[in-house]
Design a protein around this motif. Structure first.
Motif, PDB file in Angstrom:
ATOM      1  N   VAL A  76       0.871  -1.177   0.000  1.00 22.83           N
ATOM      2  CA  VAL A  76       0.000   0.000   0.000  1.00 22.83           C
ATOM      3  C   VAL A  76       0.905   1.223   0.000  1.00 22.83           C
ATOM      4  CG1 VAL A  76      -1.621   1.373   1.361  1.00 22.83           C
ATOM      5  CG2 VAL A  76      -1.942  -1.096   1.157  1.00 22.83           C
ATOM      6  N   GLY A  77       0.641   2.129  -0.921  1.00 25.87           N
ATOM      7  CA  GLY A  77       1.489   3.302  -1.028  1.00 25.87           C
ATOM      8  C   GLY A  77       0.743   4.525  -1.511  1.00 25.87           C
ATOM      9  N   GLU A  78       1.507   5.517  -1.913  1.00 20.18           N
ATOM     10  CA  GLU A  78       0.953   6.817  -2.312  1.00 20.18           C
ATOM     11  C   GLU A  78       1.554   7.241  -3.646  1.00 20.18           C
ATOM     12  OE1 GLU A  78       1.202  11.458  -0.755  1.00 20.18           O
ATOM     13  OE2 GLU A  78       1.669   9.797   0.600  1.00 20.18           O
ATOM     14  N   VAL A  79       0.726   7.766  -4.511  1.00 19.11           N
ATOM     15  CA  VAL A  79       1.204   8.293  -5.796  1.00 19.11           C
ATOM     16  C   VAL A  79       1.964   9.592  -5.540  1.00 19.11           C
ATOM     17  CG1 VAL A  79       0.515   9.226  -8.032  1.00 19.11           C
ATOM     18  CG2 VAL A  79      -0.677   7.229  -7.084  1.00 19.11           C
ATOM     19  N   VAL A  80       3.183   9.667  -6.067  1.00 13.81           N
ATOM     20  CA  VAL A  80       4.017  10.865  -5.934  1.00 13.81           C
ATOM     21  C   VAL A  80       3.940  11.716  -7.198  1.00 13.81           C
ATOM     22  CG1 VAL A  80       6.386  11.700  -5.620  1.00 13.81           C
ATOM     23  CG2 VAL A  80       5.580   9.698  -4.340  1.00 13.81           C
ATOM     24  N   GLU A  81       3.977  11.037  -8.349  1.00 12.59           N
ATOM     25  CA  GLU A  81       3.917  11.727  -9.643  1.00 12.59           C
ATOM     26  C   GLU A  81       3.120  10.853 -10.600  1.00 12.59           C
ATOM     27  OE1 GLU A  81       7.009  13.149 -13.202  1.00 12.59           O
ATOM     28  OE2 GLU A  81       7.754  12.660 -11.191  1.00 12.59           O
ATOM     29  N   SER A  82       2.241  11.455 -11.384  1.00 10.82           N
ATOM     30  CA  SER A  82       1.399  10.666 -12.274  1.00 10.82           C
ATOM     31  C   SER A  82       1.374  11.236 -13.677  1.00 10.82           C
ATOM     32  CB  SER A  82      -0.032  10.604 -11.737  1.00 10.82           C
ATOM     33  OG  SER A  82      -0.877   9.922 -12.643  1.00 10.82           O
ATOM     34  N   ARG A  83       1.495  10.321 -14.643  1.00 10.34           N
ATOM     35  CA  ARG A  83       1.264  10.663 -16.043  1.00 10.34           C
ATOM     36  C   ARG A  83       0.192   9.716 -16.604  1.00 10.34           C
ATOM     37  NH1 ARG A  83       6.308  11.430 -19.722  1.00 10.34           N
ATOM     38  NH2 ARG A  83       4.753  12.713 -20.815  1.00 10.34           N
ATOM     39  N   ALA A  84      -0.739   9.329 -15.710  1.00 10.23           N
ATOM     40  CA  ALA A  84      -1.807   8.397 -16.066  1.00 10.23           C
ATOM     41  C   ALA A  84      -3.148   8.967 -15.637  1.00 10.23           C
ATOM     42  CB  ALA A  84      -1.581   7.048 -15.395  1.00 10.23           C
ATOM     43  N   ALA A  85      -4.137   8.802 -16.488  1.00  8.38           N
ATOM     44  CA  ALA A  85      -5.483   9.267 -16.157  1.00  8.38           C
ATOM     45  C   ALA A  85      -6.025   8.452 -14.992  1.00  8.38           C
ATOM     46  CB  ALA A  85      -6.402   9.119 -17.365  1.00  8.38           C
ATOM     47  N   GLY A  86      -6.740   9.136 -14.097  1.00  6.80           N
ATOM     48  CA  GLY A  86      -7.393   8.444 -12.988  1.00  6.80           C
ATOM     49  C   GLY A  86      -6.570   8.324 -11.730  1.00  6.80           C
ATOM     50  N   LEU A  87      -5.317   8.696 -11.788  1.00  5.86           N
ATOM     51  CA  LEU A  87      -4.457   8.662 -10.608  1.00  5.86           C
ATOM     52  C   LEU A  87      -3.747   9.997 -10.472  1.00  5.86           C
ATOM     53  CD1 LEU A  87      -2.866   5.094 -10.875  1.00  5.86           C
ATOM     54  CD2 LEU A  87      -4.537   5.859  -9.173  1.00  5.86           C
ATOM     55  N   ALA A  88      -3.753  10.527  -9.245  1.00  5.03           N
ATOM     56  CA  ALA A  88      -3.161  11.837  -8.999  1.00  5.03           C
ATOM     57  C   ALA A  88      -2.251  11.756  -7.773  1.00  5.03           C
ATOM     58  CB  ALA A  88      -4.258  12.873  -8.760  1.00  5.03           C
ATOM     59  N   PRO A  89      -1.287  12.669  -7.677  1.00  6.36           N
ATOM     60  CA  PRO A  89      -0.425  12.683  -6.498  1.00  6.36           C
ATOM     61  C   PRO A  89      -1.250  12.728  -5.211  1.00  6.36           C
ATOM     62  CG  PRO A  89       0.467  14.139  -8.161  1.00  6.36           C
ATOM     63  CD  PRO A  89      -0.868  13.679  -8.677  1.00  6.36           C
ATOM     64  N   GLY A  90      -0.853  11.920  -4.243  1.00  5.35           N
ATOM     65  CA  GLY A  90      -1.577  11.823  -2.983  1.00  5.35           C
ATOM     66  C   GLY A  90      -2.557  10.683  -2.908  1.00  5.35           C
ATOM     67  N   ASP A  91      -2.909  10.086  -4.057  1.00  6.83           N
ATOM     68  CA  ASP A  91      -3.846   8.955  -4.043  1.00  6.83           C
ATOM     69  C   ASP A  91      -3.221   7.756  -3.330  1.00  6.83           C
ATOM     70  OD1 ASP A  91      -5.771  10.316  -5.418  1.00  6.83           O
ATOM     71  OD2 ASP A  91      -5.423   9.338  -7.352  1.00  6.83           O
ATOM     72  N   LEU A  92      -4.043   7.086  -2.527  1.00  7.11           N
ATOM     73  CA  LEU A  92      -3.634   5.848  -1.877  1.00  7.11           C
ATOM     74  C   LEU A  92      -3.867   4.702  -2.850  1.00  7.11           C
ATOM     75  CD1 LEU A  92      -2.703   4.835   0.998  1.00  7.11           C
ATOM     76  CD2 LEU A  92      -5.099   4.173   1.340  1.00  7.11           C
ATOM     77  N   VAL A  93      -2.853   3.824  -3.012  1.00  9.95           N
ATOM     78  CA  VAL A  93      -2.958   2.760  -4.012  1.00  9.95           C
ATOM     79  C   VAL A  93      -2.474   1.430  -3.445  1.00  9.95           C
ATOM     80  CG1 VAL A  93      -2.796   4.234  -6.058  1.00  9.95           C
ATOM     81  CG2 VAL A  93      -0.691   3.416  -4.952  1.00  9.95           C
ATOM     82  N   LEU A  94      -3.059   0.367  -3.988  1.00 13.20           N
ATOM     83  CA  LEU A  94      -2.657  -1.003  -3.692  1.00 13.20           C
ATOM     84  C   LEU A  94      -1.951  -1.562  -4.917  1.00 13.20           C
ATOM     85  CD1 LEU A  94      -2.960  -3.573  -1.804  1.00 13.20           C
ATOM     86  CD2 LEU A  94      -5.025  -4.066  -3.148  1.00 13.20           C
ATOM     87  N   SER A  95      -0.867  -2.316  -4.718  1.00 13.90           N
ATOM     88  CA  SER A  95      -0.140  -2.894  -5.848  1.00 13.90           C
ATOM     89  C   SER A  95       0.530  -4.192  -5.422  1.00 13.90           C
ATOM     90  CB  SER A  95       0.919  -1.918  -6.367  1.00 13.90           C
ATOM     91  OG  SER A  95       2.048  -1.892  -5.495  1.00 13.90           O
TER      92      SER A  95
END
Length: 335
Positions: A76-95
């Motif tokens: 579980v982490g956090e988006v730092v930089e995004s070049r993808a639609a639907g995900l923005a910096p600060g979003d919590l993500v599972l991978s």
């Protein structure tokens, strides 16, 4: 972190029990995200028993870890930089990009999460993640536990087992019995999680211990251990009993396959059903699982505990501790 990350590589395939020398912590520089990619920073990593299988030699149908490459696992982490639609910096993500402090990856490898009030983010690796879904699938889809039945759960103080016992009770089981590896864990099962009875499998022969704990037999067995526990469960399963085979940690260190249960004739005599399952085959149940589990958590009907190690350097120690049974509940690494 933006320029470099630390990641664990498997550098030798373990023979029997894994050793710290089978792993190496590597630092490397990340590339800038391309279109459709994101840079993410991990907050929590998961260590799980199935990872021991992925460290073994190549075998059909098993995506084993490549040597000299970063290992994968829940994170579980956090988006730092995004070049993808639907995900923005600060979003919590599972991978599945665990065993590392961060990564650049295609957006399709990440699932955006919505935080649950009062529940830590690490819960998406446990009660709200794969372990919770495994427990739910095993009981509702594989063993199909019914109201009034007696359920036995092996490895009951672990991430999956501790939830399986509670879910069985919430589904109407009249009695839930668990096995664990210490008096403290037995007390936790009965005193905090609501198990009807529990025993320390180190106190004697598992067959005898289970027979004493379930004098009227059992209808359902949730198996996380295999080996002597599976054999003991076959002995006490009643006619038309069912077993959901989720894991077999007792055999993960063995270089040769263990012999099968010696009492397989009981499957015929008692018309038993033993069925193995992979949780990934049952993702259609995830929405229902998420709703029910969220409701149980909100109502205080479902409890969970975590064993947390701090820092990426502790990931291997956390994994080895898991295999030795040092954890209670979900084992996670906090970055």
């Amino acid at each position: 972190m933006k320029g470099t990350v630390q990641e664990w590589h498997l550098v030798a395939r373990p023979v029997a029990k894994p050793l710290p020398t089978d792993f190496r912590l590597v630092e490397r520089t990340l590339e800038t995200p391309a279109m459709g990619e994101v840079l993410m920073r991990n907050h929590f990593l998961s260590v799980d028993p199935y990872m021991r299988v992925l460290m073994g030699p190549p075998q059909p149908g098993v995506p084993v870890y490549a040597l000299g490459r970063p290992m994968t696992g829940g994170a579980v982490g956090e988006v730092v930089e995004s070049r993808a639609a639907g995900l923005a910096p600060g979003d919590l993500v599972l991978s599945d990009l665990g065993w590392r402090t961060g990564a650049v990856a295609p957006a399709e490898r990440l699932t955006r999460l919505n935080r649950v009030a009062g529940v830590p983010d690490s819960a998406f690796l446990g009660v709200l993640g794969m372990p919770g879904l495994s427990a739910y699938v095993g009981l509702t889809e594989i063993a199909k536990v019914r109201e009034g039945e007696t359920v036995f759960v092996s490895g009951a103080a672990g991430a999956v087992g501790s939830l399986a016992g509670q879910i069985a009770r919430l589904l109407g089981a009249k009695a839930v019995i668990g096995s664990a590896g210490s008096k403290e864990k037995v007390d936790y099962l009965v005193g905090e999680l609501g198990f009807t009875a529990a025993f320390n499998y180190k106190d004697g022969d598992v067959r005898d211990l289970l027979a004493r704990a379930a004098p009227g037999g059992i209808e359902v067995y949730f198996d996380n251990v295999g080996g002597d526990h599976l054999e003991a469960a076959i002995d006490v399963l009643n006619v038309d009993g069912r077993a959901a085979l989720c894991g077999a940690i007792s055999g993960y260190h063995l270089s040769e396959p263990p012999p099968g249960p010696r009492n397989m004739v009981e499957l015929v005599k008692k018309r038993l059903t033993l069925r193995g399952f992979e949780v990934g085959d049952h993702m259609r149940l995830h929405p229902h699982f998420a709703r029910e589990t969220g409701s149980w958590l909100a109502q205080g009907k479902l409890r969970f505990r975590e064993t947390v190690e701090d820092g990426i350097t502790r990931a291997v120690d956390a994994f080895l501790g898991l295999l030795e049974g040092r954890n209670t509940g979900k084992a996670v690494v906090r970055i």
